[in-house]
Design an enzyme around this catalytic site. Sequence first.
Site, short mmCIF file in Angstrom:
data_model
loop_
_atom_site.label_atom_id
_atom_site.label_comp_id
_atom_site.label_asym_id
_atom_site.label_seq_id
_atom_site.Cartn_x
_atom_site.Cartn_y
_atom_site.Cartn_z
N ALA A 165 0.85 -1.23 -0.13
CA ALA A 165 -0.15 -0.09 0.03
C ALA A 165 0.73 1.27 0.01
CB ALA A 165 -0.96 -0.06 0.99
N TYR A 166 2.13 1.27 0.90
CA TYR A 166 2.77 2.48 0.81
C TYR A 166 3.39 2.65 -0.65
CZ TYR A 166 7.14 4.97 1.97
OH TYR A 166 8.36 5.84 1.84
N SER A 167 3.88 1.49 -1.20
CA SER A 167 4.44 1.71 -2.45
C SER A 167 3.47 2.34 -3.43
CB SER A 167 5.02 0.44 -3.11
OG SER A 167 6.15 -0.04 -2.01
N SER A 169 1.19 4.45 -2.83
CA SER A 169 0.83 5.73 -2.61
C SER A 169 1.98 6.49 -3.13
CB SER A 169 0.65 6.19 -1.13
OG SER A 169 1.81 5.57 -0.24
N LYS A 170 3.21 5.79 -3.06
CA LYS A 170 4.58 6.67 -3.60
C LYS A 170 4.67 6.48 -5.05
CE LYS A 170 6.65 8.28 0.11
NZ LYS A 170 6.84 9.52 0.49
#
Length: 260
Positions: A165-167, A169-170
């Site tokens: 999920a972090y990836s 968003s980035k």
Amino acid sequence: MSKENSMGKLANKTALVTGSSRGIGRAAALRIAAEGAVVAVHYATNTDAAKQTVAAIEEQGGRAFAVQAELGVPGDVDTLFEGLTAGLREQTGETALDILVNNAGVMGGVGLEDITPEQFDRMIAVNAKAPLFLVQKVLPILRDGGRVINIGTGLLRYANPDEIAYSMSKGALDQISLHLARLLGPRGITVNTVAPGVTNTGSPIFDMPEVREVLANMTAFKRIAEPSDVGDVVAFLASDDARWITGTFVDASGGTLLGG
């Protein structure tokens, strides 16, 4: 301002670095200020850490002020913009901005099995939505020839299932760089993504020798990055030396996972 700072590559410039009370953001703020820019040190909640960053900049002969605003909540960009323009006016007599570094972000550390919609929404709100609308907000005060630098992640080039999920968003943030570079190019404004790898931001995990060894061996240089390693790259992109670089993904991971 010291004579050295007044003659730096960013003399007479102004900058906003989000999430600059610690870590990579703090290193970028210190380096940009060392080159002569007046820096707005943005933070969410840690007032003492932000004051320490401002004090460190002033000790090296620079100029800075703190701006508080929690990102990812209603009204976040408006609150940040109000504090930014008030501080710029006090420091410089005007509200013009030259450099925007979108560094503030939240990590995930949650795999596919455990990620919740609320966690996902939070990461998107802070890591992608806030930077997009912050650029929209500051465009009227961003000078021609300005700089927008988005802090992404090396995880856009190699996989870690616990950061899916972090990836995502980035990855959205990197797309902001690509498309805004085309949009703002006619004004001489460059927009780029800087992608760090494993960086020692003070997490307790870096106090574990066995973990440090594994992480260090992932890089070509066999060491873990310090925030200044990335901050120097940000400062380069903020300078006129990088005037012909835009819409680019700049890998600042120390050659992570190039191979054994």
